[in-house]
Design an enzyme around this catalytic site. Structure first.
Site, short mmCIF file in Angstrom:
data_model
loop_
_atom_site.label_atom_id
_atom_site.label_comp_id
_atom_site.label_asym_id
_atom_site.label_seq_id
_atom_site.Cartn_x
_atom_site.Cartn_y
_atom_site.Cartn_z
N ASP A 1 -21.25 26.21 -11.87
CA ASP A 1 -20.61 27.11 -12.85
C ASP A 1 -20.29 26.26 -14.07
OD1 ASP A 1 -19.04 28.69 -14.44
OD2 ASP A 1 -17.89 29.54 -12.78
N ARG B 1 -18.94 36.92 -26.72
CA ARG B 1 -18.30 37.00 -25.40
C ARG B 1 -19.29 37.57 -24.40
NH1 ARG B 1 -13.49 36.32 -23.46
NH2 ARG B 1 -13.06 35.35 -25.46
#
Ligand code: DSN
Length: 435
Positions: free
Chosen positions: A206, A241
């Site tokens: 991640d 985003r």
């Protein structure tokens, strides 16, 4: 209706909805009048903002380029094709999916692609720098799967690779996950790969926080090691985003199905176009200089804070972020966060490893230098940032002296950011056009 042909029309918004125009203007002003040290936030370019505000927002495009469930997707296809092609080239990845709406959505898809309910998944403890989607009990990950946590060592505050190996051999997790939100050091991907291979597990990185640093070649890439990499596009990468997934070609079908139709519906095509813009920007020399400056700034800030008696967890940082242990200053992270906010400095309370304090009032704070670096702050500016930060953290609010210091620091901060504004007036902000 005379809809704007392309991009934001601030005149139209200010006339039709002055309340929301005021909110947007206020947010630009808020950003422009403070030091943004929140490690997960950044300053996007005018081109990224324009793509986000485009009419691609109107289009339903469920499916993938060439295989959509709606007609009229020729431009949606082009946008997604450009985003995927640019990301593959930027990161040297075999396959990329740009549809995840967020980092958490990307992570949900990674679980869906590779694990079955109740499968054990080995990840860094949230309290030691992981993320809620890495197995927290308050998140789907800790309820639908069986989380097993490794930690950092007490002495070095670096990942305890021995513990990680022992837990992997004991629990034989389906996936081993590395990366997090508050771990500032380089990760030994080769070591993770070796252990994943030994137990036949998927290696999942991640890289939400630092994929922008990877793009700018300021930290090593996990691509040669990982089966799958999830990330957000709005942190160090400075895009809109959103989320994304990189993986090996052999996992492409599983990953694509896990995103759509398993966990998402229609992709946000305006955001995907903006991701394409960001990937192009991230391939430039300017971006590489920003990425290097971000890491240098974090090191310089950590050093300057050390000279003022503020300890950085693990003794420093290799990335854009640092976790500061405030124990010696006698201030908890929640109070420090409030004092700094009152002095126009934004950061986040954060536990330190093996924290004796409860999560609501942890012993530390997390700071990041990505946004400041995007604004043009350099290592020579970090002594000044450390100075205002330390003065704000140690100023006792509610006392005459403390409130006076906070007010003074706020004035100093205004001067610092005025010299290096996030957005030039009239360039992207509604400030000029909404009057
Ligand atoms: N909220 C992000 C962060 O601040 O690190 C992670 O999701």
């Amino acid at each position: 209706m005379n809809a704007p042909f392309f991009g934001p029309d601030w005149h139209a918004l200010a006339e039709s909805d002055p309340e929301i125009a005021g909110v947007i203007l206020g947010e630009v002003e808020r950003w422009s009048s403070g030091l943004q040290l929140i490690a997960s936030e950044n300053v996007t370019s005018p081109a990224v903002l324009a793509a986000v505000a485009s009419t691609l927002s109107n289009k339903y495009a469920e499916g993938y380029p060439g295989r959509r469930f709606y007609k009229g997707c020729e431009y949606a296809d082009k946008a997604e094709h450009l985003a995927v092609t640019r990301a593959k080239e930027l990161f040297g990845a075999e396959h990329v999916n740009v549809q995840p709406h967020s980092g958490a959505s990307a992570n949900l898809a990674a679980y869906a692609a590779f694990a079955q309910p109740d499968d054990p998944v080995l990840a860094l403890s949230l309290a030691h720098g992981g993320h809620a989607t890495h197995g927290s009990r308050v998140n789907f990950s800790g309820n639908w799967f069986t989380p097993v946590s490794y930690h950092v060592r007490k002495d070095t505050e670096l990942i305890d690779y021995d513990e990680m190996r022992d837990l992997a051999r004991l629990h034989r997790p389906r996936m081993i996950l590395c990366g997090g939100t508050a771990y500032s050091r380089l990760i030994d991907y080769a070591m993770f790969r070796e252990i994943a291979d030994e137990i036949d597990a998927i290696l999942w990185v991640d890289a939400s926080h630092y994929l922008g640093l990877v793009a700018g070649r300021a930290v090593p890439s996990p691509v040669p090691y990982a089966d799958v990499i999830t990330a957000t596009t709005h942190k160090t990468l400075r895009g809109p985003r959103g989320g994304m997934i990189l993986c090996r070609a052999e996992h492409a079908k599983a990953v694509d199905r896990a995103v759509f139709p398993f966990s998402q519906g229609g992709p946000m095509m305006q955001t995907i176009a903006a991701k394409a813009v960001a990937f192009r920007e991230a391939a430039t020399d300017d971006f590489a200089a920003y990425a290097r400056r971000t890491v240098e700034n974090a090191g310089a800030l950590s050093g300057a804070l050390g000279e003022r008696g503020v300890r950085t967890v693990s003794g420093g940082t290799d990335t854009h972020l640092a976790v500061l242990d405030l124990t010696e200053l006698g201030v908890n992270g929640a109070d420090a966060e409030s004092r700094c906010a009152a002095a126009r400095i934004l950061l986040t309370k954060n536990p330190v490893p093996y924290d004796a304090m409860p999560p609501r009032t942890p012993s530390g704070v997390r700071v990041g230098t990505a946004a400041l670096s995007a604004q043009g702050f350099g290592p020579a500016d970090m002594d000044g940032v450390a100075d205002v930060l330390t003065r704000a953290i140690t100023a006792e609010r509610g006392t005459r002296k403390g409130d006076g210091i906070i007010a003074e620091v706020g004035e100093d901060v205004l001067q610092m950011v005025a010299a290096k504004p996030a957005y030039a007036r009239g360039e992207t902000s509604p400030a000029e056009t909404s009057r």
